[in-house]
Design a protein around this motif. Structure first.
Motif, PDB file in Angstrom:
ATOM      1  N   PRO A 139       0.826  -1.212   0.000  1.00  0.00           N
ATOM      2  CA  PRO A 139       0.000   0.000   0.000  1.00  0.00           C
ATOM      3  C   PRO A 139       0.863   1.266   0.000  1.00  0.00           C
ATOM      4  O   PRO A 139       1.826   1.373   0.766  1.00  0.00           O
ATOM      5  N   SER A 140       0.515   2.213  -0.858  1.00  0.00           N
ATOM      6  CA  SER A 140       1.315   3.431  -0.989  1.00  0.00           C
ATOM      7  C   SER A 140       1.362   4.237   0.305  1.00  0.00           C
ATOM      8  O   SER A 140       2.352   4.915   0.582  1.00  0.00           O
ATOM      9  N   VAL A 141       0.298   4.147   1.104  1.00  0.00           N
ATOM     10  CA  VAL A 141       0.250   4.920   2.332  1.00  0.00           C
ATOM     11  C   VAL A 141       1.364   4.516   3.288  1.00  0.00           C
ATOM     12  O   VAL A 141       1.776   5.306   4.146  1.00  0.00           O
ATOM     13  N   ALA A 142       1.902   3.301   3.134  1.00  0.00           N
ATOM     14  CA  ALA A 142       2.972   2.844   4.018  1.00  0.00           C
ATOM     15  C   ALA A 142       4.259   3.639   3.813  1.00  0.00           C
ATOM     16  O   ALA A 142       5.105   3.692   4.718  1.00  0.00           O
ATOM     17  N   TRP A 143       4.419   4.270   2.635  1.00  0.00           N
ATOM     18  CA  TRP A 143       5.621   5.029   2.356  1.00  0.00           C
ATOM     19  C   TRP A 143       5.564   6.448   2.920  1.00  0.00           C
ATOM     20  O   TRP A 143       6.601   7.117   3.013  1.00  0.00           O
ATOM     21  N   VAL A 144       4.391   6.929   3.282  1.00  0.00           N
ATOM     22  CA  VAL A 144       4.261   8.331   3.691  1.00  0.00           C
ATOM     23  C   VAL A 144       5.078   8.650   4.945  1.00  0.00           C
ATOM     24  O   VAL A 144       5.832   9.641   4.957  1.00  0.00           O
ATOM     25  N   PRO A 145       4.985   7.874   6.039  1.00  0.00           N
ATOM     26  CA  PRO A 145       5.801   8.217   7.219  1.00  0.00           C
ATOM     27  C   PRO A 145       7.302   8.249   6.927  1.00  0.00           C
ATOM     28  O   PRO A 145       8.016   9.152   7.388  1.00  0.00           O
ATOM     29  N   ALA A 146       7.766   7.252   6.147  1.00  0.00           N
ATOM     30  CA  ALA A 146       9.192   7.230   5.813  1.00  0.00           C
ATOM     31  C   ALA A 146       9.580   8.435   4.965  1.00  0.00           C
ATOM     32  O   ALA A 146      10.625   9.059   5.189  1.00  0.00           O
ATOM     33  N   ALA A 147       8.758   8.780   3.973  1.00  0.00           N
ATOM     34  CA  ALA A 147       9.067   9.923   3.110  1.00  0.00           C
ATOM     35  C   ALA A 147       9.091  11.227   3.898  1.00  0.00           C
ATOM     36  O   ALA A 147       9.927  12.106   3.643  1.00  0.00           O
ATOM     37  N   VAL A 148       8.182  11.367   4.862  1.00  0.00           N
ATOM     38  CA  VAL A 148       8.161  12.589   5.682  1.00  0.00           C
ATOM     39  C   VAL A 148       9.420  12.683   6.535  1.00  0.00           C
ATOM     40  O   VAL A 148      10.009  13.758   6.694  1.00  0.00           O
ATOM     41  N   LEU A 151      12.389  13.401   3.960  1.00  0.00           N
ATOM     42  CA  LEU A 151      12.359  14.635   3.161  1.00  0.00           C
ATOM     43  C   LEU A 151      11.578  15.771   3.798  1.00  0.00           C
ATOM     44  O   LEU A 151      11.527  16.877   3.236  1.00  0.00           O
ATOM     45  N   GLY A 152      10.935  15.492   4.965  1.00  0.00           N
ATOM     46  CA  GLY A 152      10.115  16.524   5.588  1.00  0.00           C
ATOM     47  C   GLY A 152       8.754  16.638   4.898  1.00  0.00           C
ATOM     48  O   GLY A 152       8.479  15.969   3.898  1.00  0.00           O
ATOM     49  N   ILE A 153       7.917  17.506   5.447  1.00  0.00           N
ATOM     50  CA  ILE A 153       6.593  17.721   4.838  1.00  0.00           C
ATOM     51  C   ILE A 153       6.770  18.715   3.693  1.00  0.00           C
ATOM     52  O   ILE A 153       6.532  19.927   3.825  1.00  0.00           O
ATOM     53  N   THR A 154       7.214  18.202   2.573  1.00  0.00           N
ATOM     54  CA  THR A 154       7.528  19.009   1.400  1.00  0.00           C
ATOM     55  C   THR A 154       6.957  18.344   0.157  1.00  0.00           C
ATOM     56  O   THR A 154       6.493  17.195   0.190  1.00  0.00           O
ATOM     57  N   ASP A 155       7.043  19.072  -0.958  1.00  0.00           N
ATOM     58  CA  ASP A 155       6.623  18.489  -2.238  1.00  0.00           C
ATOM     59  C   ASP A 155       7.488  17.289  -2.595  1.00  0.00           C
ATOM     60  O   ASP A 155       7.016  16.338  -3.236  1.00  0.00           O
ATOM     61  N   ALA A 156       8.766  17.314  -2.187  1.00  0.00           N
ATOM     62  CA  ALA A 156       9.651  16.192  -2.489  1.00  0.00           C
ATOM     63  C   ALA A 156       9.125  14.892  -1.874  1.00  0.00           C
ATOM     64  O   ALA A 156       9.218  13.823  -2.486  1.00  0.00           O
ATOM     65  N   ALA A 157       8.572  14.978  -0.669  1.00  0.00           N
ATOM     66  CA  ALA A 157       7.997  13.788  -0.034  1.00  0.00           C
ATOM     67  C   ALA A 157       6.793  13.283  -0.828  1.00  0.00           C
ATOM     68  O   ALA A 157       6.598  12.067  -0.979  1.00  0.00           O
ATOM     69  N   MET A 158       5.984  14.211  -1.331  1.00  0.00           N
ATOM     70  CA  MET A 158       4.830  13.816  -2.147  1.00  0.00           C
ATOM     71  C   MET A 158       5.282  13.061  -3.398  1.00  0.00           C
ATOM     72  O   MET A 158       4.750  11.998  -3.745  1.00  0.00           O
ATOM     73  N   TYR A 159       6.288  13.617  -4.081  1.00  0.00           N
ATOM     74  CA  TYR A 159       6.758  12.984  -5.310  1.00  0.00           C
ATOM     75  C   TYR A 159       7.429  11.643  -5.024  1.00  0.00           C
ATOM     76  O   TYR A 159       7.330  10.707  -5.832  1.00  0.00           O
ATOM     77  N   ALA A 160       8.113  11.538  -3.897  1.00  0.00           N
ATOM     78  CA  ALA A 160       8.743  10.263  -3.542  1.00  0.00           C
ATOM     79  C   ALA A 160       7.689   9.174  -3.357  1.00  0.00           C
ATOM     80  O   ALA A 160       7.864   8.040  -3.821  1.00  0.00           O
ATOM     81  N   VAL A 161       6.587   9.512  -2.700  1.00  0.00           N
ATOM     82  CA  VAL A 161       5.512   8.532  -2.501  1.00  0.00           C
ATOM     83  C   VAL A 161       4.898   8.137  -3.843  1.00  0.00           C
ATOM     84  O   VAL A 161       4.599   6.954  -4.083  1.00  0.00           O
ATOM     85  N   ILE A 162       4.723   9.111  -4.733  1.00  0.00           N
ATOM     86  CA  ILE A 162       4.172   8.806  -6.057  1.00  0.00           C
ATOM     87  C   ILE A 162       5.093   7.856  -6.821  1.00  0.00           C
ATOM     88  O   ILE A 162       4.649   6.872  -7.419  1.00  0.00           O
ATOM     89  N   LEU A 163       6.393   8.152  -6.808  1.00  0.00           N
ATOM     90  CA  LEU A 163       7.345   7.308  -7.530  1.00  0.00           C
ATOM     91  C   LEU A 163       7.359   5.885  -6.986  1.00  0.00           C
ATOM     92  O   LEU A 163       7.352   4.913  -7.755  1.00  0.00           O
ATOM     93  N   LEU A 164       7.379   5.756  -5.675  1.00  0.00           N
ATOM     94  CA  LEU A 164       7.421   4.428  -5.072  1.00  0.00           C
ATOM     95  C   LEU A 164       6.140   3.638  -5.352  1.00  0.00           C
ATOM     96  O   LEU A 164       6.149   2.407  -5.366  1.00  0.00           O
ATOM     97  N   GLY A 165       5.042   4.353  -5.575  1.00  0.00           N
ATOM     98  CA  GLY A 165       3.793   3.665  -5.883  1.00  0.00           C
ATOM     99  C   GLY A 165       3.622   3.343  -7.353  1.00  0.00           C
ATOM    100  O   GLY A 165       3.040   2.307  -7.705  1.00  0.00           O
ATOM    101  N   ALA A 166       4.131   4.217  -8.251  1.00  0.00           N
ATOM    102  CA  ALA A 166       3.837   4.077  -9.677  1.00  0.00           C
ATOM    103  C   ALA A 166       4.914   3.360 -10.463  1.00  0.00           C
ATOM    104  O   ALA A 166       4.605   2.643 -11.434  1.00  0.00           O
TER     105      ALA A 166
END
Length: 294
Positions: A139-148, A151-166
């Motif tokens: 599940p992609s949601v599992a990557w959110v805590p690690a990405a935050v 990379l912090g709460i930034t756009d980079a964290a958002m894109y990292a989660v997208i990449l890991l999911g797609a």
């Protein structure tokens, strides 16, 4: 004399057989009449939406639950109208759509060469194939805590989660498409000098297009789902107001009409992108191979 008559009789039969096979191979592509489009493409979803709204309204009138849990459809409409009058509706949608599309394009740039390498290099397939399948099921949601944390709460964290999911979906789609390419195509390409990158571009990728397009379609779905999960969990004013953060803000305020509106907008954007981009692309690829007529 009898042999001559047999030859004369067989030649027309063979000609007729060849003409019949040519007719079967020919895909008749024409413009679909507007009435047929409205009847078969537009009317069914409109009827389905009308039925959902009717059932929703009946449940509200029947009082099956409290109003704050299941508000009237008109309350959701008022929330939509309020966003429209405030001039923030399209800003909220575009914040998420722009992130999703940019992240998907980055996933496309990474997933395509990765899929090619995994499909064509046995050692990489043995090493990365199971990992890609595992990542696709995670599940992609599992990557959110690690990405935050990374990379912090930034756009980079958002894109990292997208990449890991797609990326795994795109790569696996291309691998599946390449696996279904008949070996005869590759041998014919090598015979005509299409080897290496030239053969990959002109023989392998075109032949693998149906599976690749299916992977792209699934990759977009994972991109959109991953982004919504990231916006819901890692919401911050510095990131701007996207659909996920709008949904989380509505939940925090116990604004159930806003929550339902957020869900509906997320659903509509996903459907719109699919209908505008991926479904026409898929039909075009299938039609070119005689697998679809319209």
């Amino acid at each position: 004399m009898a042999a001559t008559d047999t030859t004369r009789t067989t030649e027309p039969d063979l000609a007729g057989l060849e003409a019949g096979l040519d007719a079967l191979d020919t895909v008749q592509v024409g413009r679909t009449p507007l009435r047929q489009v409205l009847l078969h493409k537009v009317l069914p979803p409109v009827v389905a939406v009308a039925l959902v709204l009717t059932v929703w309204k009946l449940l509200v009138l029947a009082g099956v639950t409290d109003d704050y849990k299941l508000p009237d459809p008109t309350a959701v409409w008022r929330s939509l109208r309020e966003l429209w009058l405030q001039g923030t509706l399209f800003d909220i949608i575009w914040t998420s759509v722009s992130r999703g599309l940019l992240g998907f394009l980055a996933a496309l740039a990474l997933g395509t060469p990765l899929g090619l390498l995994v499909a064509r290099v046995p050692l990489l397939r043995a090493a990365l194939g199971p990992l890609l399948s595992g990542l696709q099921s995670l599940p992609s949601v599992a990557w959110v805590p690690a990405a935050v944390i990374w990379l912090g709460i930034t756009d980079a964290a958002m894109y990292a989660v997208i990449l890991l999911g797609a990326v795994p979906s795109i790569a696996n789609g291309l691998v599946s498409g390449i696996d279904q390419v008949p070996p005869l195509y590759l041998r014919a390409g090598r015979t005509m000098g299409a080897t290496g990158l030239h053969g990959t571009r002109h023989v392998l990728l075109p032949a693998a297009l149906p599976g690749y397009v299916a992977g792209l379609k699934q990759g977009w779905a994972f991109s959109w789902r991953s982004l919504m999960a990231a916006e819901l969990i890692a919401s911050s004013p510095e990131l701007g107001l996207g659909l996920g953060q709008y949904l989380e803000n509505a939940r925090t305020d116990s604004d159930m009409p806003g929550v339902l509106l957020g869900i509906i907008l997320i659903l509509l954007v996903g459907i719109a992108i699919d209908l505008a981009v991926f479904s026409p692309l898929e039909r075009r690829v299938l039609r070119a191979r005689g697998l679809a007529t319209r």
